[in-house]
Design a protein around this motif. Structure first.
Motif, PDB file in Angstrom:
ATOM      1  N   LEU A  83      71.649 -71.293  96.093  1.00  0.00           N
ATOM      2  CA  LEU A  83      70.398 -72.315  95.776  1.00  0.00           C
ATOM      3  C   LEU A  83      70.468 -72.997  94.773  1.00  0.00           C
ATOM      4  CD1 LEU A  83      68.075 -70.120  98.134  1.00  0.00           C
ATOM      5  CD2 LEU A  83      69.414 -72.013  98.842  1.00  0.00           C
ATOM      6  N   ALA A 131      67.426 -74.092 106.465  1.00  0.00           N
ATOM      7  CA  ALA A 131      66.080 -74.494 105.826  1.00  0.00           C
ATOM      8  C   ALA A 131      66.110 -74.153 104.351  1.00  0.00           C
ATOM      9  CB  ALA A 131      65.034 -73.473 106.617  1.00  0.00           C
ATOM     10  N   GLN A 132      66.704 -72.964 103.912  1.00  0.00           N
ATOM     11  CA  GLN A 132      66.762 -72.624 102.613  1.00  0.00           C
ATOM     12  C   GLN A 132      67.544 -73.709 101.621  1.00  0.00           C
ATOM     13  OE1 GLN A 132      67.968 -68.601 103.061  1.00  0.00           O
ATOM     14  NE2 GLN A 132      66.064 -68.014 102.366  1.00  0.00           N
ATOM     15  N   ALA A 133      68.658 -74.097 102.031  1.00  0.00           N
ATOM     16  CA  ALA A 133      69.509 -75.050 101.523  1.00  0.00           C
ATOM     17  C   ALA A 133      68.970 -76.409 101.399  1.00  0.00           C
ATOM     18  CB  ALA A 133      70.814 -75.185 102.259  1.00  0.00           C
ATOM     19  N   GLY A 165      65.459 -76.820 101.444  1.00  0.00           N
ATOM     20  CA  GLY A 165      64.742 -76.684 100.365  1.00  0.00           C
ATOM     21  C   GLY A 165      65.082 -76.860  98.792  1.00  0.00           C
ATOM     22  N   ALA A 166      66.329 -76.189  98.707  1.00  0.00           N
ATOM     23  CA  ALA A 166      66.675 -76.422  97.270  1.00  0.00           C
ATOM     24  C   ALA A 166      67.181 -77.941  96.966  1.00  0.00           C
ATOM     25  CB  ALA A 166      67.985 -75.649  97.138  1.00  0.00           C
ATOM     26  N   LEU A 198      74.100 -74.628 103.306  1.00  0.00           N
ATOM     27  CA  LEU A 198      74.333 -73.692 102.400  1.00  0.00           C
ATOM     28  C   LEU A 198      75.738 -73.398 101.968  1.00  0.00           C
ATOM     29  CD1 LEU A 198      72.923 -71.607 100.727  1.00  0.00           C
ATOM     30  CD2 LEU A 198      73.096 -69.874 102.685  1.00  0.00           C
ATOM     31  N   HIS A 226      70.740 -76.826  94.178  1.00  0.00           N
ATOM     32  CA  HIS A 226      69.637 -77.734  93.370  1.00  0.00           C
ATOM     33  C   HIS A 226      70.014 -78.461  92.048  1.00  0.00           C
ATOM     34  CE1 HIS A 226      66.125 -78.261  90.699  1.00  0.00           C
ATOM     35  NE2 HIS A 226      65.401 -78.194  91.950  1.00  0.00           N
ATOM     36  N   LEU A 285      67.852 -70.532 109.456  1.00  0.00           N
ATOM     37  CA  LEU A 285      66.851 -70.198 108.135  1.00  0.00           C
ATOM     38  C   LEU A 285      67.685 -70.425 106.770  1.00  0.00           C
ATOM     39  CD1 LEU A 285      64.473 -68.570 106.589  1.00  0.00           C
ATOM     40  CD2 LEU A 285      65.558 -66.518 106.964  1.00  0.00           C
ATOM     41  N   LYS A 286      69.106 -69.989 107.047  1.00  0.00           N
ATOM     42  CA  LYS A 286      69.807 -70.657 105.880  1.00  0.00           C
ATOM     43  C   LYS A 286      69.973 -72.214 105.616  1.00  0.00           C
ATOM     44  CE  LYS A 286      72.909 -66.697 106.074  1.00  0.00           C
ATOM     45  NZ  LYS A 286      74.418 -66.139 106.395  1.00  0.00           N
ATOM     46  N   MET A 320      72.417 -65.178  97.323  1.00  0.00           N
ATOM     47  CA  MET A 320      71.744 -66.476  97.782  1.00  0.00           C
ATOM     48  C   MET A 320      70.923 -67.153  96.848  1.00  0.00           C
ATOM     49  SD  MET A 320      70.637 -68.400 100.409  1.00  0.00           S
ATOM     50  CE  MET A 320      70.786 -67.242 101.995  1.00  0.00           C
ATOM     51  N   ALA A 321      70.235 -66.469  95.661  1.00  0.00           N
ATOM     52  CA  ALA A 321      69.645 -67.273  94.694  1.00  0.00           C
ATOM     53  C   ALA A 321      70.483 -68.184  94.044  1.00  0.00           C
ATOM     54  CB  ALA A 321      68.726 -66.096  93.968  1.00  0.00           C
TER      55      ALA A 321
END
Length: 156
Positions: free
Chosen positions: A46, A83-85, A87-88, A11, A50, A80-81, A42-43
């Motif tokens: 990400l 995983a979100q990164a 995912g993007a 992230l 992306h 979690l952070k 956050m949005a």
């Protein structure tokens, strides 16, 4: 000849590296880092990851992509952070029609250095040997190039 995009999602700073693999011969194409600020929502962070990876894919047209397998940190919030990164970044690959090969960190180190317990300095030293003349944008870009090199050795 295969162009491989290696990814080191985070992230804070996502590293990327593109190499050309022609049989066992490897050469550096490009590398870089996409940084986000912790003060940005956050949005938006990400979305920046992306879009940034989407631009790298559009510019370099890799034939395949590789990323380290996910690992769990001791801090669940950090996991979690990450995983979100991931995912993007992986969504950008999917949107471009690219599959992503995933490799364990120890396997990446073993493929690049010869031992799964190598530290970052050893990996960076081997990058200078395997990709002579490549100017690496930073530690995250170096990790991404290592993932691409490992993928070249491990995936045929």
């Amino acid at each position: 000849m295969t162009l491989i995009l290696g990814l080191d999602p985070s992230l804070t700073c996502t590293g990327w590296g593109v190499i050309r693999a022609d049989g066992s011969r490897l050469s550096h194409v490009a590398n870089g880092q996409i940084a986000t600020k912790s003060s940005t929502p956050m949005a938006a962070r990400l979305a920046a990851l992306h879009a940034g990876i989407g631009e790298v894919i559009a510019e370099h047209a890799p034939m395949r992509t590789a990323c380290e397998e996910v690992f769990a940190n001791e801090n669940p919030k950090s996991t979690l952070k990450l995983a979100q990164a991931r995912g993007a970044v992986l969504a950008a690959c999917g949107a471009a029609g690219l599959n992503v090969n995933e490799h364990a960190a120890r396997l990446v180190k073993k493929a690049v250095v010869g031992t799964g317990g190598a530290d970052k300095k050893q990996v960076q030293a081997m990058l200078r040997v395997l990709l002579p003349g490549a100017e690496v944008a930073g530690a995250d870009a170096a990790d991404a190039l290592a993932v691409a090199i490992a993928d070249a050795h491990l995936t045929r």
